[in-house]
Write a protein that holds these residues in place. Structure first.
Motif, mmCIF file in Angstrom:
data_model
loop_
_atom_site.group_PDB
_atom_site.id
_atom_site.type_symbol
_atom_site.label_atom_id
_atom_site.label_comp_id
_atom_site.label_asym_id
_atom_site.label_seq_id
_atom_site.Cartn_x
_atom_site.Cartn_y
_atom_site.Cartn_z
ATOM 1 N N ARG A 124 0.829 -1.202 0.000
ATOM 2 C CA ARG A 124 0.000 0.000 0.000
ATOM 3 C C ARG A 124 0.866 1.257 0.000
ATOM 4 O O ARG A 124 0.540 2.244 -0.675
ATOM 5 N N ASP A 128 0.706 4.028 -2.875
ATOM 6 C CA ASP A 128 0.410 5.396 -2.445
ATOM 7 C C ASP A 128 1.463 6.379 -2.964
ATOM 8 O O ASP A 128 1.157 7.551 -3.208
ATOM 9 N N HIS A 135 -5.039 8.179 -6.514
ATOM 10 C CA HIS A 135 -5.025 7.528 -5.203
ATOM 11 C C HIS A 135 -6.401 7.558 -4.549
ATOM 12 O O HIS A 135 -6.650 8.303 -3.601
ATOM 13 N N GLN A 138 -6.183 5.790 -0.828
ATOM 14 C CA GLN A 138 -5.217 6.260 0.165
ATOM 15 C C GLN A 138 -5.935 6.664 1.454
ATOM 16 O O GLN A 138 -6.886 7.444 1.433
ATOM 17 N N ASP A 176 -5.844 3.583 -8.265
ATOM 18 C CA ASP A 176 -5.086 2.531 -7.579
ATOM 19 C C ASP A 176 -5.967 1.323 -7.269
ATOM 20 O O ASP A 176 -5.486 0.191 -7.169
#
Length: 337
Positions: A124, A128, A135, A138, A176
């Motif tokens: 992660r 990030d 993102h 995030q 993401d």
């Protein structure tokens, strides 16, 4: 400024660089590379050194002379500007063109590389920090991430081990979440494939248990060829009811309390992941295992070994009895002959 002019400037102040340029560096830099095919794609991984970039180019079918390519990048001041991603190369491209393309980041697709043995937390953090991704996840919890993926494991809130370590290509500004979804689905696919090809008589009866086993093998193995034997030790211990006694599970259970050194009291402090104080598998995976670890977990070597100890060179010494193991510990850990 052209490569030739850069060489001339460098040559006025550095005899070695001037000699390299005079010895044909300019001719080499501007001569088309003999590609493996008329058009091909090469993926350069994140965090690659300049030397690693040359190796990836050569393996991908773009044969560049490593030392000259490194020298050219340094002469042009581009050694710190090479960008990861998927690059297209066509016939007629020169080493100079290749370098400039990579320095510009003229990619077909961007890339994120997830490494075997990373934790989900490390994965992660990597995603990030990827500047080409959008993102969207995030700051959300692991449980929420799994819920967004529609993963049944969302109920437990633990996503460790559920994402396959690989290199993922994507267009700029891709969410993401799309990368997580692909990694999750690929792990399900690889795990199911390995489960279908499993050996008979394993001491675990679900794919998830095999995933836990694979995650431990991934963290315990310094040498790839040792994986099936490490798997055999763990499987043999499960069969006879011995504690697994593997340090990586203890370290995982310590979380941020682990500072780089495992002490005796750490091995004696009970947590759900302490395989010295508790028998059986830990409750979840402890890392993201790769395909080789999955294969080893589901097809351990045929061995009666119950112990192993590091030889100090990345490989392990395996023993069937405690007496043999103690002798190996004396030899490889205590240095006794």
């Amino acid at each position: 400024m052209s490569f030739l002019k850069k060489c001339l400037v460098a040559g006025s102040t550095a005899v070695i660089l001037a000699a390299a340029c005079a010895a044909g560096g300019y001719y080499w830099a501007t001569t088309p590379v003999q590609l493996a095919s008329a058009q091909l794609d090469v993926t350069l991984k994140p965090h690659s050194s300049l030397r690693s970039v040359t190796l990836q180019l050569n393996r991908g079918g773009v044969p560049v002379q490593s030392d000259l390519f490194v020298l050219m990048a340094r002469l042009l001041g581009l050694q710190g500007q090479l960008k990861p991603g998927n690059y297209a190369f066509k016939s007629g491209v020169t080493p100079y063109d290749v370098l400039q393309k990579i320095a510009r980041g003229d990619v077909n697709e961007y890339v994120a590389t997830i490494i075997e043995g990373w934790t989900l937390q490390r994965m992660r953090a990597e995603l990030d920090a990827n500047p080409a991704l959008r993102h969207d996840t995030q700051g959300v919890s692991d449980a929420e991430l799994l819920r967004l993926l529609g993963a049944p494991e969302a109920a437990s809130g633990n996503g460790e081990g559920l994402f396959f370590p690989d290199t993922y290509l994507f267009d700029k500004n891709t969410s993401d979440l799309a990368v997580y979804r692909r990694a999750y689905r690929l792990m399900q696919l690889r795990l199911n494939e390995a489960w279908a090809a499993r050996a008979p008589g394993l001491p675990y009866t679900t794919p998830y248990a095999a995933l836990i086993m694979a995650s431990m093998i991934e963290k315990e193995t310094g040498k790839a060829s040792d994986r099936p034997l490490v798997a055999a030790v763990f499987a043999n211990r499960l069969r006879v009811g011995m504690p697994l006694q593997t340090d990586p599970t203890v370290i995982y259970g310590m979380g941020p309390d682990y500072t780089g050194r495992l002490r005796k009291r750490d091995l004696q402090t009970d947590t759900p992941y302490n395989t010295y104080t508790r028998r059986g598998l830990p409750p979840t995976p402890i890392s993201l295992p790769g395909a080789a670890a999955l294969a080893a977990a589901l097809n351990p070597a045929s061995s009666s070994a119950l112990y192993f100890v590091s030889r100090g060179d990345g490989s392990s010494e395996f023993s069937a009895t405690l007496d043999e193991h103690n002798k190996a510990v004396n030899q490889y850990i205590r240095g006794a002959q």
